[in-house]
Design an enzyme around this catalytic site. Structure first.
Site, PDB file in Angstrom:
ATOM      1  N   SER A   9      17.549 -13.055  35.693  1.00 38.33           N
ATOM      2  CA  SER A   9      16.577 -14.070  35.695  1.00 38.33           C
ATOM      3  C   SER A   9      15.859 -14.412  36.995  1.00 38.33           C
ATOM      4  O   SER A   9      16.628 -15.052  37.905  1.00 38.33           O
ATOM      5  CB  SER A   9      17.387 -15.327  35.029  1.00 38.33           C
ATOM      6  OG  SER A   9      16.358 -16.490  34.915  1.00 38.33           O
ATOM      7  N   HIS A  34      13.763 -10.859  33.908  1.00 42.70           N
ATOM      8  CA  HIS A  34      13.477 -12.010  33.080  1.00 42.70           C
ATOM      9  C   HIS A  34      12.871 -13.170  33.673  1.00 42.70           C
ATOM     10  O   HIS A  34      13.090 -13.658  34.858  1.00 42.70           O
ATOM     11  CB  HIS A  34      14.838 -12.422  32.569  1.00 42.70           C
ATOM     12  CG  HIS A  34      14.826 -13.469  31.536  1.00 42.70           C
ATOM     13  ND1 HIS A  34      14.764 -13.172  30.204  1.00 42.70           N
ATOM     14  CD2 HIS A  34      15.073 -14.988  31.552  1.00 42.70           C
ATOM     15  CE1 HIS A  34      14.692 -14.382  29.365  1.00 42.70           C
ATOM     16  NE2 HIS A  34      14.976 -15.346  30.313  1.00 42.70           N
ATOM     17  N   ASP A  36      11.259 -16.937  33.244  1.00 42.14           N
ATOM     18  CA  ASP A  36      11.154 -18.161  32.424  1.00 42.14           C
ATOM     19  C   ASP A  36      10.024 -18.855  32.736  1.00 42.14           C
ATOM     20  O   ASP A  36       9.655 -19.447  33.806  1.00 42.14           O
ATOM     21  CB  ASP A  36      12.315 -18.950  32.792  1.00 42.14           C
ATOM     22  CG  ASP A  36      13.801 -18.471  32.431  1.00 42.14           C
ATOM     23  OD1 ASP A  36      14.065 -18.003  31.009  1.00 42.14           O
ATOM     24  OD2 ASP A  36      14.499 -17.911  33.238  1.00 42.14           O
ATOM     25  N   MET A  38       8.080 -22.253  32.083  1.00 41.98           N
ATOM     26  CA  MET A  38       8.284 -23.473  31.083  1.00 41.98           C
ATOM     27  C   MET A  38       7.052 -24.320  31.843  1.00 41.98           C
ATOM     28  O   MET A  38       6.906 -24.217  32.883  1.00 41.98           O
ATOM     29  CB  MET A  38       9.533 -24.078  31.840  1.00 41.98           C
ATOM     30  CG  MET A  38      10.860 -23.207  31.719  1.00 41.98           C
ATOM     31  SD  MET A  38      12.372 -24.129  32.250  1.00 41.98           S
ATOM     32  CE  MET A  38      13.475 -22.696  32.574  1.00 41.98           C
ATOM     33  N   HIS A  71      10.165 -15.090  28.981  1.00 45.82           N
ATOM     34  CA  HIS A  71      10.655 -16.072  27.883  1.00 45.82           C
ATOM     35  C   HIS A  71       9.933 -17.388  27.818  1.00 45.82           C
ATOM     36  O   HIS A  71       9.920 -18.173  28.931  1.00 45.82           O
ATOM     37  CB  HIS A  71      12.135 -16.319  28.164  1.00 45.82           C
ATOM     38  CG  HIS A  71      12.773 -17.329  27.506  1.00 45.82           C
ATOM     39  ND1 HIS A  71      14.098 -17.839  28.095  1.00 45.82           N
ATOM     40  CD2 HIS A  71      12.791 -17.688  26.562  1.00 45.82           C
ATOM     41  CE1 HIS A  71      14.716 -18.894  27.318  1.00 45.82           C
ATOM     42  NE2 HIS A  71      13.803 -18.587  25.991  1.00 45.82           N
ATOM     43  N   MET A  73       9.420 -21.197  27.128  1.00 51.63           N
ATOM     44  CA  MET A  73      10.022 -22.471  26.760  1.00 51.63           C
ATOM     45  C   MET A  73       8.742 -23.350  26.759  1.00 51.63           C
ATOM     46  O   MET A  73       8.720 -24.370  27.849  1.00 51.63           O
ATOM     47  CB  MET A  73      11.022 -22.913  27.544  1.00 51.63           C
ATOM     48  CG  MET A  73      12.228 -21.923  27.404  1.00 51.63           C
ATOM     49  SD  MET A  73      13.554 -21.708  28.716  1.00 51.63           S
ATOM     50  CE  MET A  73      12.706 -20.416  29.558  1.00 51.63           C
ATOM     51  N   MET A 146      20.117 -18.078  22.698  1.00 53.62           N
ATOM     52  CA  MET A 146      20.251 -19.091  23.876  1.00 53.62           C
ATOM     53  C   MET A 146      21.663 -19.416  23.950  1.00 53.62           C
ATOM     54  O   MET A 146      22.409 -19.973  22.890  1.00 53.62           O
ATOM     55  CB  MET A 146      19.448 -20.062  23.829  1.00 53.62           C
ATOM     56  CG  MET A 146      17.897 -19.958  24.229  1.00 53.62           C
ATOM     57  SD  MET A 146      17.677 -19.246  25.697  1.00 53.62           S
ATOM     58  CE  MET A 146      18.479 -20.489  27.056  1.00 53.62           C
ATOM     59  N   ASP A 180      21.138 -15.299  26.794  1.00 52.88           N
ATOM     60  CA  ASP A 180      20.500 -15.809  28.042  1.00 52.88           C
ATOM     61  C   ASP A 180      21.348 -17.287  28.213  1.00 52.88           C
ATOM     62  O   ASP A 180      21.152 -18.148  27.598  1.00 52.88           O
ATOM     63  CB  ASP A 180      18.834 -16.003  27.819  1.00 52.88           C
ATOM     64  CG  ASP A 180      18.503 -16.713  28.851  1.00 52.88           C
ATOM     65  OD1 ASP A 180      19.045 -17.027  30.103  1.00 52.88           O
ATOM     66  OD2 ASP A 180      17.207 -17.207  28.783  1.00 52.88           O
TER      67      ASP A 180
END
Ligand code: DX5
Ligand code: ZN
Length: 229
Positions: A9, A34, A36, A38, A71, A73, A146, A180
Site C-alpha cells: 500500500s 495498492h 488508496d 480518499m 481503492h 474510499m 477490509m 487490506d
C-alpha cells in the site's frame, strides 16, 4: 487456482518520492501497487483522511507499468471512473456501502474504461451485501474485505473478518479476494488460510528493513495455504 498477488500500500510510502518507491516495491517482488484514494470534505466524506487522486495516478503512470490497484474510499465513486481511467489506473475498487443504487452502472463504466472492477466492504458490512454484484451477468471481478476500519495505515488487523473471506472463498473458488489492513508476517497465515489471495500491506512492508523478505514471506504463506486446501 487463484494467483497470489502481493500489493504494497503506497499510503505508507514516501509520497515525495512516489516513483522511486513504486520502482523499489516492484524490485522487491510486488505484483500490484495498492493506491488508496480518499477525499475529505466538510460534510460528506467516507473516511476522515485525504490522500491522492487522479493527477497523482497520472504522474505515477509515466514512471511505471505496474498494475495500479486503486481503492476508492469516497462517497461518489462514479465521478472518479473517467478521470482514473484516463490517468492509467488498472483496478477500480469501490465500496458497496455507497453504491447501492448505481453499482451496475459503475461496473459497466469501469470495464468500458479498461479497468478491473472490484467491490469493497467495511468491517461492519455483512458479506451477503456483495453477492448480487458477484452473481450479476456483468459481475465485479474482485472483492476487497477490509480488515481494519478504512482511513489510515498502521491499524490492528481484525481476525473476525476472516469469516467473510472464508465464506466468499467457499462460494466463489476462482474469485480474486483481497484483504487490506494490518497484514504482515504475524497475520498473513490467518488471511491465507481463510482463502485470501490478494494481500495489501502498507506499514509491515515499508517499515521492514527488508521489504523483499516480507513480500516473499506473504506470497509463500498464500501458496502453502492453497496447497493444503
Ligand atoms: C486503509 C487503507 C489501507 C492501508 C493499509 O484505509 O485502505 O490500504 O494503507 O495499511 P496497513 O497495511 O499499514 O494496515
Ligand atoms: Zn486500501
Amino acid at each position: 487456482m487463484v494467483k497470489p498477488k502481493i500489493a504494497p500500500s503506497m499510503l505508507s510510502s514516501d509520497f515525495a518520492n512516489l516513483a522511486s518507491e513504486a520502482e523499489r516495491m516492484i524490485r522487491c517482488g510486488a505484483d500490484w501497487l495498492h493506491m488508496d484514494i480518499m477525499v475529505l470534505s466538510l460534510f460528506n466524506h467516507f473516511v476522515p483522511n485525504l490522500t491522492i487522486g487522479a493527477p497523482v495516478i497520472e504522474s505515477l503512470r509515466k514512471h511505471t507499468e505496474a498494475y495500479l490497484d486503486c481503492h476508492l474510499m469516497v462517497t461518489n465513486p462514479l465521478d472518479y471512473v473517467e478521470p482514473l481511467g484516463k490517468a492509467g489506473a488498472s483496478g477500480f475498487t469501490f465500496h458497496v456501502e455507497v453504491s447501492k443504487d448505481n453499482w451496475r452502472e459503475l461496473v459497466q463504466k469501469i470495464k468500458s474504461k479498461g479497468m478491473k472492477p472490484g467491490v469493497s466492504l467495511r468491517p461492519g458490512t455483512p458479506v451477503e451485501e456483495v453477492y448480487p454484484l458477484l452473481d450479476d451477468e456483468n459481475p465485479v471481478e474482485m472483492v476487497l474485505v477490509m480488515t481494519v476500519e478504512p482511513g489510515f495505515g498502521g491499524q490492528k488487523f481484525m481476525p473476525e473478518m476472516m469469516d467473510k473471506v472464508h465464506t466468499l472463498r467457499k462460494k466463489y473458488p476462482s474469485l480474486d479476494i483481497e484483504v487490506d489492513g494490518g497484514l504482515g508476517p504475524s497475520t498473513i497465515d490467518l488471511a491465507a488460510a481463510a482463502g485470501a489471495n490478494c494481500i495489501v500491506a502498507g506499514s509491515s512492508v515499508f517499515g521492514a528493513p527488508d521489504p523483499a523478505h516480507v513480500i516473499s514471506l506473504m506470497r509463500k504463506s498464500v501458496e502453502s495455504a492453497q496447497t493444503i486446501s
